[in-house]
Enzyme design. Structure first.
Site, mmCIF file in Angstrom:
data_model
loop_
_atom_site.group_PDB
_atom_site.id
_atom_site.type_symbol
_atom_site.label_atom_id
_atom_site.label_comp_id
_atom_site.label_asym_id
_atom_site.label_seq_id
_atom_site.Cartn_x
_atom_site.Cartn_y
_atom_site.Cartn_z
ATOM 1 N N LYS A 48 -59.266 -20.627 19.634
ATOM 2 C CA LYS A 48 -59.768 -19.454 20.357
ATOM 3 C C LYS A 48 -58.875 -19.123 21.553
ATOM 4 O O LYS A 48 -58.511 -17.964 21.776
ATOM 5 C CB LYS A 48 -61.202 -19.707 20.831
ATOM 6 C CG LYS A 48 -62.243 -19.679 19.731
ATOM 7 C CD LYS A 48 -63.643 -19.890 20.309
ATOM 8 C CE LYS A 48 -64.711 -19.824 19.221
ATOM 9 N NZ LYS A 48 -66.077 -20.048 19.778
ATOM 10 N N GLY B 223 -48.447 -22.627 35.170
ATOM 11 C CA GLY B 223 -49.513 -22.836 36.146
ATOM 12 C C GLY B 223 -50.875 -22.427 35.633
ATOM 13 O O GLY B 223 -51.139 -22.435 34.433
ATOM 14 N N SER C 121 -44.386 -20.833 30.293
ATOM 15 C CA SER C 121 -45.844 -20.799 30.259
ATOM 16 C C SER C 121 -46.380 -19.525 30.924
ATOM 17 O O SER C 121 -46.139 -18.424 30.441
ATOM 18 C CB SER C 121 -46.392 -22.064 30.925
ATOM 19 O OG SER C 121 -47.768 -22.195 30.697
ATOM 20 N N ALA D 34 -42.124 -20.948 25.903
ATOM 21 C CA ALA D 34 -43.077 -22.061 25.898
ATOM 22 C C ALA D 34 -44.381 -21.663 26.577
ATOM 23 O O ALA D 34 -44.778 -22.239 27.587
ATOM 24 C CB ALA D 34 -42.474 -23.295 26.563
ATOM 25 N N PRO E 289 -50.919 -22.271 25.390
ATOM 26 C CA PRO E 289 -51.928 -22.707 26.363
ATOM 27 C C PRO E 289 -52.241 -24.185 26.216
ATOM 28 O O PRO E 289 -52.207 -24.734 25.110
ATOM 29 C CB PRO E 289 -53.151 -21.840 26.012
ATOM 30 C CG PRO E 289 -52.964 -21.475 24.573
ATOM 31 C CD PRO E 289 -51.476 -21.359 24.374
#
Length: 343
Positions: free
Chosen positions: A121, A49, A81, A103, A106
């Site tokens: 970055k 999310g 995530s 996983a 980003p």
């Protein structure tokens, strides 16, 4: 002195990590602290999310005055995530058999595409943040980097073996039994959990949080937006009907609020509005179907790019788009038929 704890709070977060998730978990921690709960258990099943919501949750867990247990459950659940960061931030990380974690690479979720430098970055920032959580909770630092850089994912048994989680529990009862007697460092002191004789109190979402959770679903936001646009257009074309204007106005406001919570692309929004204009003009202008074709193309293209994200759960599903296009074409065709019949 410390008040005697008399309850275990049990919450559940399933779906996308969003402002609704953040509001719910932050409220759960606050109430658990006020009641001096033995601990707070959050059952987690998420594909990931929003980064901002995830950071609000992890920061609150890190500063919690009571133990926060993140339990990836039920069987088949995942902490992917953003869920990886939340699991790492917990005082105790637990998983059910048949679950997985990982996983955490980003992805772009804003209006502007990230170039190679920006991707580097953002990735480095995510690695540093997850590693800091690993150090704070004494969890596997090396795998934390792999989860971000390589999108590595592991099952519950591997997670226990390499130090990503501390407990594998078949169900909530088994988890509570395994928590009993564990020493947990909370803030500046160490707490020994006593969970066997403590009653469980389920912590549910409020009506506001449920509504917020519904609105952060891209498919719901998309449908509300279309209902609002077409409701207002229909009211303007037929003044005095009132009902389409009232429903359209409410849906449009809710739709725009939902867009505020999601990574919207305003070019997609403009195309959807343009499609509505084309369909309305088709009823009054003889274009031999050209305006309808333009409306369909604008609607499909606008729907596909409305939410700019690499994550499938933050985009409008293709099935919903097709159903909406068919319904609108049938509606416009019916209006054309009735107009021709009236003439």
């Amino acid at each position: 002195f410390i008040l005697q704890a008399n309850v275990i709070y049990l919450g559940e977060m399933s779906g996308v990590i969003s402002p609704a998730s953040s509001a719910y978990i932050l409220r759960a921690i606050t109430i658990a602290e006020e009641k001096n709960a033995e601990c707070l258990i959050i059952k987690l099943d998420t594909p990931g999310g929003l980064d901002e919501s995830m950071r609000e949750i992890t920061k609150r867990i890190l500063n919690a005055k009571i133990p926060v247990v993140i339990y990836v459950a039920p069987k088949g659940a995942r902490a992917a995530s953003a869920g990886v960061f939340i699991l790492y931030a917990s005082h105790i990380a637990a998983m059910a058999p048949g679950t997985n974690v990982g996983a955490a690479h980003p992805v772009g979720m804003g209006r502007e595409k990230m170039d190679t430098v920006m991707v580097s970055k953002v990735t480095n920032d995510a690695v540093a943040y997850l590693q800091s959580l690993a150090k704070a909770r004494n969890r596997n630092i090396q795998w934390a980097e792999k989860a971000v850089r390589e999108s590595a994912s592991i099952d519950d048994e591997t997670a226990l073996k390499i130090g990503v989680c501390e407990i594998i529990a078949e169900n909530e009862e088994a988890l509570i039994n395994k928590l009993d007697g564990r020493d947990v460092k909370v803030d500046e002191y160490t707490k020994k959990l006593d969970t066997k004789s403590v009653p469980i109190k389920k912590f549910s979402m409020t009506l506001r949080e449920r509504l917020l959770l519904i609105l952060t679903n891209p498919n719901i936001a998309y449908i509300l937006l279309l209902l609002g646009i077409y409701g207002l257009f229909f009211e303007l074309q037929n003044p005095g009907m009132i009902f389409p204007g009232v429903v359209g106005g409410i849906c449009l406001i809710l739709g725009f609020y939902a867009l505020h919570l999601l990574p919207v692309n305003y070019a997609g929004l403009a195309l959807i509005i343009l499609s509505a204009i084309f369909f309305i003009l088709e009823i009054y202008v003889t274009s031999h179907g050209l305006l309808s074709i333009g409306g369909v193309i604008s609607l499909i293209m606008g729907s596909l790019i409305l939410f700019e994200s690499d994550l499938p759960f933050l985009r409008v599903s293709w099935e919903v788009i097709m159903v909406v296009v068919i319904i609108i074409l049938v509606f416009v065709g019916l209006l054309l038929f009735l107009g021709i019949k009236a003439q």
